[in-house]
Design a protein around this motif. Structure first.
Motif, PDB file in Angstrom:
ATOM      1  N   ASP A   1       1.229  -3.557   2.147  1.00 10.18           N
ATOM      2  CA  ASP A   1       1.344  -4.180   3.472  1.00 10.18           C
ATOM      3  C   ASP A   1       2.793  -4.144   3.958  1.00 10.18           C
TER       4      ASP A   1
ATOM      5  N   VAL B   1      -1.238  -7.315  -2.204  1.00 10.60           N
ATOM      6  CA  VAL B   1      -1.591  -8.650  -1.719  1.00 10.60           C
ATOM      7  C   VAL B   1      -0.595  -9.600  -2.364  1.00 10.60           C
ATOM      8  N   ASN B   2      -0.242 -10.661  -1.680  1.00 11.92           N
ATOM      9  CA  ASN B   2       0.704 -11.627  -2.229  1.00 11.92           C
ATOM     10  C   ASN B   2       0.025 -12.419  -3.347  1.00 11.92           C
TER      11      ASN B   2
ATOM     12  N   ASP C   1      -1.180 -15.863  -2.461  1.00 12.53           N
ATOM     13  CA  ASP C   1      -2.379 -15.961  -1.624  1.00 12.53           C
ATOM     14  C   ASP C   1      -3.637 -16.041  -2.486  1.00 12.53           C
TER      15      ASP C   1
ATOM     16  N   TYR D   1     -11.403 -12.297   1.556  1.00 14.09           N
ATOM     17  CA  TYR D   1     -10.025 -12.402   2.015  1.00 14.09           C
ATOM     18  C   TYR D   1      -9.414 -11.007   2.222  1.00 14.09           C
ATOM     19  N   LEU D   2      -9.621 -10.120   1.244  1.00 18.64           N
ATOM     20  CA  LEU D   2      -9.060  -8.771   1.333  1.00 18.64           C
ATOM     21  C   LEU D   2      -9.639  -7.992   2.506  1.00 18.64           C
TER      22      LEU D   2
ATOM     23  N   ARG E   1      -7.701  -8.079   5.672  1.00 17.94           N
ATOM     24  CA  ARG E   1      -6.357  -7.484   5.666  1.00 17.94           C
ATOM     25  C   ARG E   1      -6.441  -6.014   6.061  1.00 17.94           C
ATOM     26  N   SER E   2      -5.342  -5.486   6.569  1.00 14.24           N
ATOM     27  CA  SER E   2      -5.355  -4.122   7.103  1.00 14.24           C
ATOM     28  C   SER E   2      -5.199  -3.028   6.053  1.00 14.24           C
ATOM     29  N   ASN E   3      -4.825  -3.368   4.804  1.00  8.99           N
ATOM     30  CA  ASN E   3      -4.546  -2.310   3.836  1.00  8.99           C
ATOM     31  C   ASN E   3      -5.729  -1.972   2.925  1.00  8.99           C
ATOM     32  N   HIS E   4      -6.890  -2.551   3.167  1.00  8.70           N
ATOM     33  CA  HIS E   4      -8.150  -2.151   2.524  1.00  8.70           C
ATOM     34  C   HIS E   4      -8.143  -2.202   0.997  1.00  8.70           C
ATOM     35  N   SER E   5      -7.547  -3.245   0.430  1.00 10.51           N
ATOM     36  CA  SER E   5      -7.570  -3.427  -1.022  1.00 10.51           C
ATOM     37  C   SER E   5      -8.949  -3.913  -1.447  1.00 10.51           C
TER      38      SER E   5
END
Length: 154
Positions: free
Chosen positions: A57, A63-64, A67, A113-114, A117-121
């Protein structure tokens, strides 16, 4: 936190992140065949969450770590799991708060949650240790291995 070697979830992704955490919670398994586990009792659950992906990201994270901890700790720490009727259901054995279902539920929460997010983990696996001698690993396979259309990397 215990130092632990976890089972490896093979995958095709560039990055793999593992977060260890723990939470204290009580539960009971609403089935006569559960024996002593049908009575209310508590555990300090040790959890490992494995997340993988190819894209970092804007902060350079898959991912943090915090989080993931907040997501799980806020939901489950110092609770009676059976009271969480969004996650568990006393009428459905597939949703009793067993170690297996706790692991699956954590995986579902992390993946939800993932997905935002925009990075598709993806959440590859969740390891839940309920006691020093008992644990469960949940892997949502094969869904997590499907690459986006047009991705031709080897």
């Amino acid at each position: 936190m215990l130092q632990q070697i976890y089972p490896v979830a093979p995958h095709p992704y560039r990055y793999e992140l593992n977060k260890d955490l723990q939470f204290a919670a009580a539960h009971f398994v609403p089935a006569e065949s559960a024996g002593k586990c049908s009575q209310v009792h508590g555990h300090t659950y040790f959890v490992n969450v494995t997340v993988a992906g190819d894209t970092l990201d804007e902060a350079g994270f898959l991912v943090n770590f915090s989080d993931i901890k907040t997501l799980i700790h806020t939901r489950f720490d110092h609770t009676l799991l059976n009271d969480d009727t969004e996650s568990f259901n006393a009428d459905d054995p597939n949703r009793f708060p067993t170690t297996e279902v706790v692991a699956k539920t954590i995986c579902e929460l992390v993946q939800h949650y993932l997905d935002g997010r925009s990075n598709h983990s993806v959440c590859l696996q969740v390891f839940v240790r309920e006691t020093p001698t008992s644990y469960c690993v949940y892997r949502p396979w094969p869904k997590v291995y499907k690459r986006p259309a047009g991705d031709t990397r080897a």
